[in-house]
Scaffold this active site. Structure first.
Site, short mmCIF file in Angstrom:
data_model
loop_
_atom_site.label_atom_id
_atom_site.label_comp_id
_atom_site.label_asym_id
_atom_site.label_seq_id
_atom_site.Cartn_x
_atom_site.Cartn_y
_atom_site.Cartn_z
N THR A 189 0.78 -0.63 -0.25
CA THR A 189 0.06 0.03 -0.12
C THR A 189 0.74 1.54 -0.37
OG1 THR A 189 0.42 0.37 2.33
CG2 THR A 189 -1.76 -1.04 1.46
N GLU A 334 -5.71 -2.72 -2.04
CA GLU A 334 -6.20 -4.66 -1.17
C GLU A 334 -7.43 -4.92 -1.14
OE1 GLU A 334 -5.59 -1.59 0.03
OE2 GLU A 334 -4.68 -1.05 2.05
N LYS A 443 -14.70 18.37 8.97
CA LYS A 443 -15.92 18.63 9.88
C LYS A 443 -15.87 19.73 10.87
CE LYS A 443 -15.52 13.86 11.22
NZ LYS A 443 -15.07 13.02 12.00
N TRP A 448 -20.45 17.15 8.47
CA TRP A 448 -18.98 17.29 7.43
C TRP A 448 -19.47 17.58 6.03
CZ3 TRP A 448 -18.34 10.73 7.23
CH2 TRP A 448 -18.07 10.16 8.51
P1 AMP Z 1 -4.16 2.74 -4.19
O1 AMP Z 1 -4.15 1.47 -3.32
O2 AMP Z 1 -2.69 3.56 -3.93
O3 AMP Z 1 -4.80 3.00 -5.73
O4 AMP Z 1 -5.06 4.13 -2.77
C1 AMP Z 1 -6.44 3.39 -2.74
C2 AMP Z 1 -6.97 5.03 -2.43
O5 AMP Z 1 -7.31 5.66 -3.62
C3 AMP Z 1 -8.83 4.92 -2.10
O6 AMP Z 1 -9.04 4.26 -0.73
C4 AMP Z 1 -9.77 5.67 -2.36
O7 AMP Z 1 -9.18 6.64 -1.66
C5 AMP Z 1 -8.40 6.49 -3.31
N1 AMP Z 1 -9.75 6.58 -4.77
C6 AMP Z 1 -9.15 5.20 -5.87
N2 AMP Z 1 -9.21 5.45 -6.94
C7 AMP Z 1 -10.58 6.90 -6.79
C8 AMP Z 1 -11.83 7.93 -6.88
N3 AMP Z 1 -11.73 7.08 -8.36
N4 AMP Z 1 -11.81 8.90 -7.14
C9 AMP Z 1 -11.37 9.32 -5.66
N5 AMP Z 1 -10.70 8.71 -4.66
C10 AMP Z 1 -10.45 7.02 -5.12
#
Ligand code: AMP
Length: 545
Positions: A189, A334, A443, A448
């Site tokens: 991650t 994940e 907040k 929110w």
């Molecule tokens: P990663 O594991 O690096 O791909 O990060 C995942 C996170 O990216 C998610 O939990 C979201 O917070 C963010 N994310 C992924 N796709 C989107 C999207 N289309 N719009 C907003 N946030 C996103």
């Protein structure tokens, strides 16, 4: 698992990833795989050849001594060799571990040590990076540079050129027979706080995920598609395209090390790409290139945009100026990673104009194999009314059940759901919209405010290239929004004008209390706005009276 009263009598055919490549090589043997190589020229191969070379690599790795369950790191761009590395490593029972070269060198070293990678397959671009962290690496025994002897950089590392190393064996090899539940791949991650955590995909999860991600209401891949994953293989399992494209028999166009607007456009155009996928920052570069050169996108049909929220203005440009269908998608490392794609169900299929853009602002609906719920902080379910925010939780066969080595402890709730850390609402048709990361939401007076909504609106202003919103302490309301913007090239936006532009598009009490203009907004290694850094940057800031 309880044993069945009456077992089914169908074949027990393990869902292993090598079967995807077998299928592509049998059914789509001559389909193009085009790459911009690290050496510079355009390279062409096919699924038949890629499979043959992956088998050869599996044999070479076996000869070298890679055993089942052992990890091989890759530090590489999207090219045919990187694909071979994935399938070759899995083919001998090993685990591909894609490392993101954009992380800090210390983080890369930490990750490689934590994964206990035994060898690393690396593009020549990253040899200096590897040399730099080499003294810290505890488990790597061999460096395979993904090139040939003629292009081999001089290095003090225990390194061999891939092509010559591969040529030491023939391709007479059979994929290792594996349990479908065996680990196939790993990806850490990008965690902005604490150490990164290792997500471990199984063969089964990769195969099931590729199947459910490629159906018509998701990515809708077919053998007539020419797919360009600009999203790197090292970002969140490459959005599964290294599995879903060969499974569908789609041609692949791999952009290698060049991801600037011009290079991307060149491949989209020359290779007649029909579907491409990347984070919004990449598309920002492409759109800027198109605007300054007057080029168009005559071949491109669909663009998958995810990783961060796709601003409405970006969707509008692709749809209305370039006639490209935008597929907003959400997911995470994940989740293998696709959790939702915004395609049109019959309930909304007839909308157009701004009503269509309203739908496309949502991250979409989940594929088979992803179940979602939104809850309050105590875990109580919240309604699917398209308005009520909640913590977004997911479960399914391609969702992580725990992290490598048990890091982070128990990560599922009583019902087996994983908390994504995102805040979202879901409407009656199942369309989900991310409103924030739980830790970024503002907040204000107990209510929110969605920073993503504010950012999306701000980037719609013609003088604004990028926008980020953070919460800043406020004596009366706890927190209030501060809008940080990067101007478009050659423009100098006026604060009051930007606020006037936003007025009426959001509730009055959501309006940012101030606007700050900066040259640059910090990004993470996967192209997301780095809010932690931005908050640090503005830690001394206070709103004007
Ligand atoms: P990663 O594991 O690096 O791909 O990060 C995942 C996170 O990216 C998610 O939990 C979201 O917070 C963010 N994310 C992924 N796709 C989107 C999207 N289309 N719009 C907003 N946030 C996103």
């Amino acid at each position: 698992m309880p044993s069945p009263a009456m077992p089914g009598l169908m074949q027990d055919w393990p869902l292993t990833c090598n079967r995807i490549l077998d299928h592509a090589a049998i059914q789509h043997p001559n389909r193009d795989i085009v790459s911009r190589s690290v050496e510079g020229e355009i390279h062409r191969t096919t699924y038949r050849e890629l499979r043959a070379r992956a088998l050869r690599l599996a044999k070479r790795l076996e000869k070298w001594g890679l055993k089942e369950g052992e990890r091989a790191a890759t530090l590489a761009w999207n090219t045919w060799r990187h694909m071979e590395a994935w399938y070759g490593v899995m083919g001998v029972g090993g685990i591909y571990h894609t490392v993101n070269p954009r992380l800090f060198p210390d983080q890369i070293a930490w990750i490689v040590n934590h994964a206990e990678d035994r060898l690393i397959l690396v593009d020549s671009t990253f040899v200096p990076l590897l040399e730099n962290i080499w003294p810290q690496l505890k488990t790597i025994e061999l460096v395979v540079v993904l090139t040939n002897a003629a292009h081999m950089p001089g290095t003090s590392l225990p390194a061999v050129p891939y092509e010559e190393w591969l040529a030491e064996v023939d391709g007479d090899f059979a994929w290792k027979a594996l349990d479908e539940r065996a680990a196939a791949g790993m990806c850490y991650t990008s965690g902005t706080t604490g150490n990164p955590k290792g997500v471990v995909y199984s063969h089964r999860s990769n195969v099931l995920h590729a199947m459910s991600a490629s159906v018509p209401d998701m990515l809708g891949l077919s053998s007539r598609d020419r797919v360009m994953p600009v999203v790197p293989l090292f970002h969140a399992n490459g959005w599964s395209l290294a599995f879903s494209a060969p499974m569908a028999g789609s041609a692949l166009v791999l952009p290698g090390p060049r991801m600037d607007g011009e290079a991307i456009w060149e491949l989209l155009d020359r290779e007649h790409v029909t579907l491409t996928a990347a984070v919004p920052t990449v598309w920002l570069m492409l759109l800027q290139y198109l605007e300054t050169t007057g080029m168009t996108l005559p071949w491109l049909e669909r663009v998958v945009i995810g990783g961060s929220a796709c601003p409405r203005a970006m969707t509008e440009k692709f749809e209305n100026v370039y006639n490209v269908r935008v597929m907003h998608a959400w997911g995470m490392t994940e989740m293998s990673p696709i959790g939702s794609v915004c395609t049109l169900k019959p309930e909304v299929a007839d909308v157009d104009g701004s009503a269509l853009l309203d739908i496309q602002e949502k991250q979409g609906h989940a594929p088979f194999g992803v179940e979602m719920k939104i809850t309050d902080d105590d875990g109580n379910p919240r309604p699917w009314d398209g308005r009520t925010f909640g913590r977004l939780k997911v479960r399914g066969p391609a969702v992580a059940s725990s992290y490598f080595k048990g890091d982070g402890g128990e990560i599922l709730d009583d019902e087996g759901y994983f908390d994504t850390g995102d805040v979202a609402h879901i409407d009656e048709f199942g369309y989900m919209q991310i409103t924030d990361r739980a830790k970024d939401v503002i907040k204000s007076g107990g209510e929110w405010i969605s920073t993503i909504d504010l950012e999306n609106i701000a980037v719609g202003h013609p003088d604004v290239a990028e926008a980020a919103v953070i919460g800043v302490a406020h004596p009366k309301w706890d927190e209030r929004p501060l809008l940080v913007i990067v101007p478009r090239e050659g423009k100098s936006p006026d604060k009051a004008d930007v606020l006037a532009f936003m007025d009426g598009k959001i509730a009055k009490w959501w309006m940012p209390n101030d606007v700050v203009i900066v040259d640059e907004i910090p990004h993470t290694a996967t192209g997301k706005i780095k809010k932690t850094k931005l908050r640090e940057q503005f830690s001394d800031y206070s709103f004007p009276d």
